[in-house]
Design an enzyme around this catalytic site. Structure first.
Site, short mmCIF file in Angstrom:
data_model
loop_
_atom_site.label_atom_id
_atom_site.label_comp_id
_atom_site.label_asym_id
_atom_site.label_seq_id
_atom_site.Cartn_x
_atom_site.Cartn_y
_atom_site.Cartn_z
N ARG A 186 1.13 -1.10 0.32
CA ARG A 186 0.17 -0.32 -0.26
C ARG A 186 0.87 1.30 0.21
NH1 ARG A 186 -3.86 -0.23 1.90
NH2 ARG A 186 -4.55 -1.41 3.75
N TYR A 187 1.63 1.08 0.46
CA TYR A 187 3.16 2.11 0.92
C TYR A 187 3.94 2.36 -0.03
CZ TYR A 187 0.10 3.29 5.61
OH TYR A 187 -0.68 2.88 6.26
N ARG A 231 7.03 0.34 1.60
CA ARG A 231 7.25 -1.21 2.89
C ARG A 231 5.85 -2.07 2.27
NH1 ARG A 231 5.91 3.46 4.15
NH2 ARG A 231 3.63 3.82 6.31
N CYS A 265 -2.97 -18.55 14.74
CA CYS A 265 -2.51 -17.05 15.71
C CYS A 265 -2.70 -18.33 17.09
CB CYS A 265 -3.66 -16.45 16.45
SG CYS A 265 -3.47 -14.62 15.09
N CYS A 317 -8.33 -12.76 18.40
CA CYS A 317 -9.26 -10.96 18.79
C CYS A 317 -9.75 -11.78 18.89
CB CYS A 317 -7.96 -10.59 19.00
SG CYS A 317 -6.35 -11.13 19.89
N CYS A 369 -10.85 -9.32 15.48
CA CYS A 369 -9.61 -9.10 14.37
C CYS A 369 -9.96 -8.31 13.05
CB CYS A 369 -9.74 -10.63 13.94
SG CYS A 369 -8.29 -10.78 12.79
N ARG A 425 -8.72 -9.11 9.98
CA ARG A 425 -8.08 -10.20 9.55
C ARG A 425 -9.48 -10.96 9.29
NH1 ARG A 425 -2.79 -8.81 9.17
NH2 ARG A 425 -2.75 -6.58 8.70
N ASP A 457 -10.99 -0.56 13.36
CA ASP A 457 -11.54 -0.55 11.88
C ASP A 457 -13.01 -1.02 12.31
OD1 ASP A 457 -8.83 -0.66 11.23
OD2 ASP A 457 -8.35 -1.88 11.59
N ASP A 477 -6.91 3.98 11.09
CA ASP A 477 -6.70 3.11 9.13
C ASP A 477 -8.00 3.07 8.55
OD1 ASP A 477 -5.07 1.53 7.44
OD2 ASP A 477 -4.59 -0.12 8.81
N LYS A 504 -2.99 4.34 6.88
CA LYS A 504 -2.68 4.84 8.33
C LYS A 504 -2.70 6.27 8.76
CE LYS A 504 -0.35 0.97 10.73
NZ LYS A 504 -0.65 0.20 8.62
C1 LIG Z 1 0.74 -0.81 8.58
C2 LIG Z 1 1.36 -1.11 7.51
C3 LIG Z 1 2.56 -1.18 7.42
C4 LIG Z 1 3.20 -0.76 8.58
O1 LIG Z 1 3.04 0.61 8.22
P1 LIG Z 1 3.97 1.38 9.28
O2 LIG Z 1 3.99 2.92 9.64
O3 LIG Z 1 5.61 1.11 8.73
O4 LIG Z 1 4.40 0.52 10.44
C5 LIG Z 1 2.48 -1.53 6.11
N1 LIG Z 1 1.96 -2.07 5.54
C6 LIG Z 1 0.42 -2.07 5.67
C7 LIG Z 1 -0.53 -2.11 4.32
C8 LIG Z 1 0.10 -1.76 6.45
O5 LIG Z 1 -1.20 -1.13 6.79
#
Ligand SMILES: *Cc1c(COP(=O)(O)O)cnc(C)c1O
Length: 398
Positions: free
Chosen positions: A126-127, A130, A139, A143, A146, A148, A307, A344, A351
């Site tokens: 998404r980002y 990363r 798990c 929870c 959850c 997911r 969420d 989120d 986020k």
């Molecule tokens: C939370 C998340 C991350 C990591 O986010 P950080 O702000 O770097 O901790 C990466 N990818 C996805 C899809 C996420 O939901």
């Protein structure tokens, strides 16, 4: 098994073992063996009713959980439940309730839009720099809120079909990815060797700078944090670990010891809490939680607004309450103890930080800020820079 509020809100670390297992002849060796803990998880209604008087809402919730999100509770975590408190904050997190079948129009199966951001099954990108790598759907305990639950525990509406080879190939090709976060499910449920295969494969990709693991095992199953696991993990530095604790009672003697072993292996530890109604949505509980985390060398990282997962309305608190909690922490205690509160964004925006307003006015000349006590201060902005002259000043021109 009596938990009074005063005890919870003191910062002491308590061992709750053997608790409900006191008259079942379990040895210390068995108790401290994570495979025993996993084999003896509470997963059925009769097991649960051996120990607790259930309400109709809970009994019906347990019966329905088999088609939505399975119930599983490790003996270690089950021992934190107060039998005499129907509103026990631990109980609310892990014992299903019929309210899980109630849904609002705005609730979703995939509230963070992960499925639509998966270039490869199991890999959420998404980002820009990363990725989130969903390596397992299991798990140690589940929870009830959850995010997911559509894929986790093996009984939900979808399966998690992680394609490891395709994911590794994608990561090799995408040189912009510098950070891989292993999650699921809980990656620490894998054997040391299986986890090591994934970590070493990721480490063989040159542009990946750091690795992260998201895990609730230090709270659900601290026996899993063995010296061998820590020795393996520390070969793959820089490696960070984010845990998930919501209530100070979760930080037991055993969890603290496990977290210390991880910290001693040089692994920076963070915590991600979910704001939960009746669990941690009051300042006394939240403050005790963040202070106990620091004592375990865990830095509170995120506080999540819940969420919009289907059937979680009974555990959801307002955003206004979340902001108020942050306001009651910031400045009143060290910044190390204050997590970033985030939403989120529903549908897949990622986020988004949500903060109290400390800037009450701002223009070109000044900023008015408010401190933690509500006192107002003025900070003058630097003068707007004048265009630099093209020619050197006369006295420098020589
Ligand atoms: C939370 C998340 C991350 C990591 O986010 P950080 O702000 O770097 O901790 C990466 N990818 C996805 C899809 C996420 O939901």
């Amino acid at each position: 098994m009596h938990h009074d509020r005063k005890q919870d809100l003191s910062k002491s670390f308590i061992s709750h073992a053997p608790g409900y297992w006191a008259d079942q002849g379990v040895t210390a060796e068995e108790w401290n063996d994570y495979t025993w803990q996993l084999k003896n998880r509470i997963t059925s209604l009769p097991q649960l009713e051996q120990h607790l008087n259930l309400s109709d809402e809970e009994r019906n919730g347990v019966l329905l959980s088999g088609t939505k999100l399975a119930m599983a509770i490790t003996p270690h975590f089950f021992n934190l439940i107060d039998r005499d408190d129907p509103n026990c904050p631990i109980r609310r997190q892990v014992i299903p309730r019929i309210e899980e079948t109630w849904t609002d129009d705005y609730e979703m199966a995939d509230p963070c839009g992960e499925d639509s951001h998966m270039p490869v099954p199991g890999l959420v990108h998404r980002y820009p720099d990363r990725v989130l790598f969903l390596v397992t759907d299991r798990c140690a305990s589940y929870c009830r809120y959850c995010t997911r639950s559509r894929v986790v525990s093996g009984v939900g509406e979808q399966g998690l079909d992680t394609d490891y080879e395709a994911a590794f190939r994608y990561l090799e090709e995408h040189t912009e990815v510098r950070d891989v976060l292993l999650s699921g499910g809980d990656p620490l449920l894998f054997s040391d060797s299986k986890l090591e295969k994934i970590l070493s494969r990721l480490r063989s990709i040159e542009h990946i700078e750091f690795l992260r693991i998201g895990s609730r095992i230090p709270l659900f199953l601290p026996q899993r944090i063995t010296p061998e696991l820590c020795a393996m993990l520390q070969k793959y530095h820089p490696l960070f670990l984010s845990v998930h604790a919501n209530h100070p009672r979760e930080l037991t003697v055993e969890s603290k010891a496990g977290l210390e072993r991880l910290a001693n292996a040089g692994i920076p530890l963070g915590n991600q809490s979910v704001l939960l109604r009746g669990v941690n949505d009051d300042i006394e509980t939240m403050e005790t939680l963040v202070h106990k985390l620091l004592m375990c060398r865990v830095r509170p990282y995120y506080l999540y607004q819940m969420d919009l997962i289907r059937g979680s309305g009974h555990l959801r608190t307002s955003v206004a309450k979340g902001i108020e909690l942050i306001e009651q922490l910031r400045g009143h205690t060290t910044g190390y103890a204050v997590p970033q509160y985030v939403i989120d964004a529903p549908g897949g925006g990622g986020k988004v930080p949500v903060n109290p307003d400390y800037v009450i006015q701002k223009n070109e000349e000044r900023v008015l800020v408010k401190n933690y006590e509500g006192k107002v201060f003025e900070y003058p902005e630097p003068p707007v820079p004048v265009e630099a002259p093209l020619e050197p000043a006369a006295h420098l021109a020589g």
